[in-house]
Design a protein around this motif. Structure first.
Motif, mmCIF file in Angstrom:
data_model
loop_
_atom_site.group_PDB
_atom_site.id
_atom_site.type_symbol
_atom_site.label_atom_id
_atom_site.label_comp_id
_atom_site.label_asym_id
_atom_site.label_seq_id
_atom_site.Cartn_x
_atom_site.Cartn_y
_atom_site.Cartn_z
ATOM 1 N N ARG A 134 10.363 -4.825 -1.108
ATOM 2 C CA ARG A 134 10.481 -4.619 -2.562
ATOM 3 C C ARG A 134 9.446 -5.446 -3.301
ATOM 4 O O ARG A 134 9.303 -6.654 -3.037
ATOM 5 C CB ARG A 134 11.885 -5.045 -3.009
ATOM 6 C CG ARG A 134 12.298 -4.518 -4.358
ATOM 7 C CD ARG A 134 13.719 -4.965 -4.691
ATOM 8 N NE ARG A 134 13.718 -6.348 -5.161
ATOM 9 C CZ ARG A 134 13.510 -6.717 -6.425
ATOM 10 N NH1 ARG A 134 13.297 -5.794 -7.357
ATOM 11 N NH2 ARG A 134 13.512 -7.978 -6.762
ATOM 12 N N VAL A 135 8.731 -4.825 -4.198
ATOM 13 C CA VAL A 135 7.790 -5.566 -5.047
ATOM 14 C C VAL A 135 8.624 -6.256 -6.129
ATOM 15 O O VAL A 135 9.312 -5.597 -6.911
ATOM 16 C CB VAL A 135 6.736 -4.620 -5.665
ATOM 17 C CG1 VAL A 135 5.849 -5.367 -6.651
ATOM 18 C CG2 VAL A 135 5.907 -3.967 -4.563
ATOM 19 N N ALA A 136 8.584 -7.592 -6.138
ATOM 20 C CA ALA A 136 9.472 -8.340 -7.032
ATOM 21 C C ALA A 136 8.759 -8.799 -8.298
ATOM 22 O O ALA A 136 9.375 -8.903 -9.359
ATOM 23 C CB ALA A 136 10.045 -9.544 -6.292
ATOM 24 N N SER A 137 7.469 -9.123 -8.192
ATOM 25 C CA SER A 137 6.762 -9.616 -9.379
ATOM 26 C C SER A 137 5.266 -9.400 -9.193
ATOM 27 O O SER A 137 4.807 -9.060 -8.088
ATOM 28 C CB SER A 137 7.050 -11.109 -9.582
ATOM 29 O OG SER A 137 6.482 -11.840 -8.519
ATOM 30 N N SER A 142 -8.935 -10.962 -14.176
ATOM 31 C CA SER A 142 -9.991 -9.955 -14.361
ATOM 32 C C SER A 142 -10.550 -9.465 -13.019
ATOM 33 O O SER A 142 -11.231 -8.450 -12.954
ATOM 34 C CB SER A 142 -11.117 -10.548 -15.197
ATOM 35 O OG SER A 142 -11.604 -11.696 -14.531
ATOM 36 N N ASP A 143 -10.203 -10.150 -11.944
ATOM 37 C CA ASP A 143 -10.806 -9.842 -10.652
ATOM 38 C C ASP A 143 -9.864 -9.118 -9.688
ATOM 39 O O ASP A 143 -10.293 -8.485 -8.723
ATOM 40 C CB ASP A 143 -11.235 -11.193 -10.048
ATOM 41 C CG ASP A 143 -12.102 -11.012 -8.856
ATOM 42 O OD1 ASP A 143 -12.962 -10.125 -8.921
ATOM 43 O OD2 ASP A 143 -11.883 -11.728 -7.858
ATOM 44 N N GLY A 144 -8.562 -9.265 -9.905
ATOM 45 C CA GLY A 144 -7.645 -8.656 -8.944
ATOM 46 C C GLY A 144 -6.193 -8.821 -9.348
ATOM 47 O O GLY A 144 -5.878 -9.300 -10.443
ATOM 48 N N VAL A 145 -5.307 -8.379 -8.426
ATOM 49 C CA VAL A 145 -3.859 -8.493 -8.679
ATOM 50 C C VAL A 145 -3.216 -9.218 -7.504
ATOM 51 O O VAL A 145 -3.759 -9.237 -6.398
ATOM 52 C CB VAL A 145 -3.189 -7.094 -8.816
ATOM 53 C CG1 VAL A 145 -3.687 -6.348 -10.025
ATOM 54 C CG2 VAL A 145 -3.383 -6.272 -7.556
ATOM 55 N N GLU A 146 -2.049 -9.799 -7.768
ATOM 56 C CA GLU A 146 -1.272 -10.384 -6.677
ATOM 57 C C GLU A 146 0.186 -10.017 -6.909
ATOM 58 O O GLU A 146 0.684 -10.120 -8.037
ATOM 59 C CB GLU A 146 -1.442 -11.899 -6.651
ATOM 60 C CG GLU A 146 -0.844 -12.512 -5.400
ATOM 61 C CD GLU A 146 -1.130 -13.999 -5.304
ATOM 62 O OE1 GLU A 146 -2.049 -14.378 -4.561
ATOM 63 O OE2 GLU A 146 -0.408 -14.766 -5.964
ATOM 64 N N ILE A 147 0.847 -9.566 -5.827
ATOM 65 C CA ILE A 147 2.271 -9.221 -5.979
ATOM 66 C C ILE A 147 3.092 -10.075 -5.024
ATOM 67 O O ILE A 147 2.578 -10.559 -4.005
ATOM 68 C CB ILE A 147 2.539 -7.720 -5.700
ATOM 69 C CG1 ILE A 147 2.057 -7.308 -4.292
ATOM 70 C CG2 ILE A 147 1.901 -6.852 -6.764
ATOM 71 C CD1 ILE A 147 2.450 -5.873 -3.917
ATOM 72 N N GLU A 148 4.362 -10.236 -5.374
ATOM 73 C CA GLU A 148 5.304 -10.873 -4.452
ATOM 74 C C GLU A 148 6.160 -9.762 -3.868
ATOM 75 O O GLU A 148 6.750 -8.961 -4.613
ATOM 76 C CB GLU A 148 6.188 -11.865 -5.191
ATOM 77 C CG GLU A 148 5.463 -13.163 -5.475
ATOM 78 C CD GLU A 148 6.437 -14.255 -5.929
ATOM 79 O OE1 GLU A 148 6.223 -15.401 -5.535
ATOM 80 O OE2 GLU A 148 7.381 -13.938 -6.674
ATOM 81 N N VAL A 149 6.199 -9.729 -2.536
ATOM 82 C CA VAL A 149 6.960 -8.685 -1.846
ATOM 83 C C VAL A 149 8.109 -9.342 -1.085
ATOM 84 O O VAL A 149 7.904 -10.290 -0.333
ATOM 85 C CB VAL A 149 6.040 -7.912 -0.862
ATOM 86 C CG1 VAL A 149 6.852 -6.871 -0.093
ATOM 87 C CG2 VAL A 149 4.899 -7.242 -1.617
ATOM 88 N N GLU A 150 9.316 -8.805 -1.316
ATOM 89 C CA GLU A 150 10.503 -9.347 -0.638
ATOM 90 C C GLU A 150 10.894 -8.409 0.497
ATOM 91 O O GLU A 150 10.998 -7.194 0.286
ATOM 92 C CB GLU A 150 11.715 -9.323 -1.589
ATOM 93 C CG GLU A 150 11.702 -10.357 -2.660
ATOM 94 C CD GLU A 150 12.860 -10.143 -3.639
ATOM 95 O OE1 GLU A 150 12.905 -10.908 -4.604
ATOM 96 O OE2 GLU A 150 13.680 -9.206 -3.448
ATOM 97 N N ASN A 151 11.120 -8.993 1.675
ATOM 98 C CA ASN A 151 11.738 -8.209 2.750
ATOM 99 C C ASN A 151 12.738 -9.092 3.466
ATOM 100 O O ASN A 151 13.029 -10.203 3.002
ATOM 101 C CB ASN A 151 10.695 -7.581 3.680
ATOM 102 C CG ASN A 151 9.937 -8.595 4.493
ATOM 103 O OD1 ASN A 151 10.280 -9.788 4.481
ATOM 104 N ND2 ASN A 151 8.918 -8.149 5.199
ATOM 105 N N ALA A 152 13.256 -8.632 4.610
ATOM 106 C CA ALA A 152 14.326 -9.383 5.284
ATOM 107 C C ALA A 152 13.856 -10.777 5.690
ATOM 108 O O ALA A 152 14.659 -11.691 5.828
ATOM 109 C CB ALA A 152 14.794 -8.594 6.496
ATOM 110 N N ASP A 153 12.560 -10.948 5.891
ATOM 111 C CA ASP A 153 12.040 -12.258 6.330
ATOM 112 C C ASP A 153 11.774 -13.205 5.168
ATOM 113 O O ASP A 153 11.386 -14.353 5.382
ATOM 114 C CB ASP A 153 10.712 -12.074 7.095
ATOM 115 C CG ASP A 153 10.908 -11.210 8.315
ATOM 116 O OD1 ASP A 153 12.002 -11.297 8.896
ATOM 117 O OD2 ASP A 153 9.986 -10.431 8.648
ATOM 118 N N GLY A 154 11.881 -12.742 3.940
ATOM 119 C CA GLY A 154 11.619 -13.619 2.795
ATOM 120 C C GLY A 154 10.626 -13.006 1.838
ATOM 121 O O GLY A 154 10.470 -11.782 1.782
#
Ligand SMILES: Cc1cc2nc3c(=O)[nH]c(=O)nc-3n(C[C@H](O)[C@H](O)[C@H](O)COP(=O)(O)OP(=O)(O)OC[C@H]3O[C@@H](n4cnc5c(N)ncnc54)[C@H](O)[C@@H]3O)c2cc1C
Length: 407
Positions: A134-137, A142-154
């Motif tokens: 799941r994409v959480a945040s 200006s150069d890129g994106v960063e997402i936090e992804v949640e799965n069973a491992d954290g």
């Protein structure tokens, strides 16, 4: 051959729009990663109607033959008056045969479309689809994106060049961008009952039927189904005050079907589903390096079968724009085109048509109903008007309008 950029395009949501966007990106040789919150493709009965303009796009992605083979080809749709059980109008997409190689709709369930795209993505080592993630945040600069992804491992952070929010009507991405979902939610919910009985025996000659009625309209469609064989879906409206149990218990669903389509024996109902119904469009389809596509950007009632079709058009157009920017064939400012054109197109072609379709199905004023039917009859009987109606209903007109803006 283009060297893939080291940072992938990230996609939140592996519904049909997310995985079709991923396929359109992967086919350009660009790295792409899809994160889907659920463990597998959602098989709830939702979209089935794939229109001509979309079939043309799916041809470009190498999917159309399988869609046609696994779905039902239907050139016609009918609008009935329930009170007289007369056909008020019959429209024929065959009238578009000079304009499209696919002058028909194909009834192919959306989970099949998604699975077909996922199968094809396996051929591209630079494409990854991750389930139960799941994409959480998100953050961007200006150069890129960063997402936090949640799965069973954290939780882990993933960096990318761009992010496309294809995470449905309740989009986490849209909310994280603080973009308003403008519009309204209808007070009533819609119910879909999926049955094994062949309604084609009762209503031969057309597998897409809209039955208008001031008290309780319904529509019925054939889909290719599963190991049980072909299935029919019966879509209808409910009263706002009715509870889930009142609506969904087997006696109530049986009574509902018998009311619409009386027969001597009980129906074999294989799925019962209730849906909230909205007409909403995101205030913007883009913020910086983050885009919204499909239901994350726009939702509408299902009468006309337009929502997913338009979402696929989003996916194809955005993938093309991003590819051109990443390959440095066009300046980054062409990405503005996405919001600039797709948002008003959705309002003009999807929101307006679906609102008008719903209004006509449920119109209570006898004079207005008579006028609606008269307009439909006149449109059907005038070849130029008939063709214009089909161009709009199949989204060919929206694609042509977009192409004209590019020219
Ligand atoms: C009853 C009904 C009938 C319809 N019939 C038609 C039709 O005939 N033709 C048509 O064109 N349209 C139709 N539609 C509309 C169509 O179903 C939707 O437009 C379509 O599902 C949109 O696809 P999507 O991929 O944008 O979103 P979705 O199908 O909603 O997929 C979004 C995905 O994102 C995932 N997700 C959500 N949040 C996150 C997160 N934070 N991180 C990662 N993943 C996430 C979800 O699990 C889901 O798999 C119908 C809709 C309904 C309800």
């Amino acid at each position: 051959m283009h060297t893939p950029s080291p940072r992938p395009i990230l996609i939140a949501g592996g519904g049909p729009v997310g995985v079709i966007a991923a396929l359109a990106i992967a086919r350009q040789g660009l790295p792409v990663q899809v994160f889907e919150a659920e463990a597998k493709v959602n098989e709830m009965p939702r979209a089935a109607t794939t229109h001509a303009a979309t079939l043309e796009m799916l041809a470009g992605l190498g999917m159309v033959e399988e869609v046609i083979q696994r779905g039902y080809v239907e050139p016609l749709f009918r609008i009935w008056d329930r009170q007289s059980m007369q056909i008020m109008a019959e429209f024929d997409f065959g009238t578009l045969k000079d304009e499209t190689p696919y002058p028909f709709a194909v009834q192919c369930e959306q989970h099949k479309l998604a699975s077909m795209a996922i199968e094809r993505l396996k051929n591209y080592p630079h494409a990854k689809v991750e389930f139960s993630a799941r994409v959480a945040s998100l953050t961007q600069n200006s150069d890129g994106v960063e997402i936090e992804v949640e799965n069973a491992d954290g939780v882990r952070k993933i960096a990318g060049s761009y992010l496309i929010g294809c995470d449905g009507g309740r989009s986490t991405v849209r909310k994280a961008l603080d973009i308003e979902f403008e519009g309204y939610t209808h007070p009533e919910r819609f119910m879909i009952l999926t049955i094994t009985e062949d309604l084609g025996l009762l209503y031969p000659g057309c597998t897409r039927n809209y039955v208008s009625d001031p008290e309780s309209w319904f529509s019925m469609f054939k889909v290719s189904g599963d190991e049980r064989g072909p299935l029919w879906r019966v879509l209808s409206s409910t009263q706002p005050e009715q509870t889930d149990d009142e609506l969904m218990n087997p006696a109530a669903t049986e009574a509902r079907l018998q009311r619409f389509l009386p027969k001597d024996s009980p129906y074999n109902v294989v799925h019962r589903n209730l849906y909230n119904v909205h007409q909403r469009v995101a205030a913007s389809f883009r913020k910086g390096r983050v885009f919204l596509a499909g239901d994350a950007a726009h939702v509408n009632n299902p009468l006309g079968g337009l929502g997913l079709n338009f979402g696929i058009h989003d996916a194809v157009e955005l993938s093309d724009l991003l590819g051109r920017v990443i390959r440095r064939e066009a300046p980054e400012k062409i990405l503005d085109e996405y919001d600039l054109h797709r948002r008003p197109l959705n309002i003009e072609f999807v929101q307006q048509q679906t609102v008008a379709n719903k209004k006509r199905m449920e119109e209570k004023d006898p004079a207005a109903r008579a006028k609606d039917f008269e307009t439909l009859r006149r449109t059907m009987n005038d070849p130029a008007a008939h063709r214009a109606y089909c161009r709009r209903a199949s989204l060919i007109e929206s694609v042509k309008k977009r192409e004209a803006a590019l020219a």
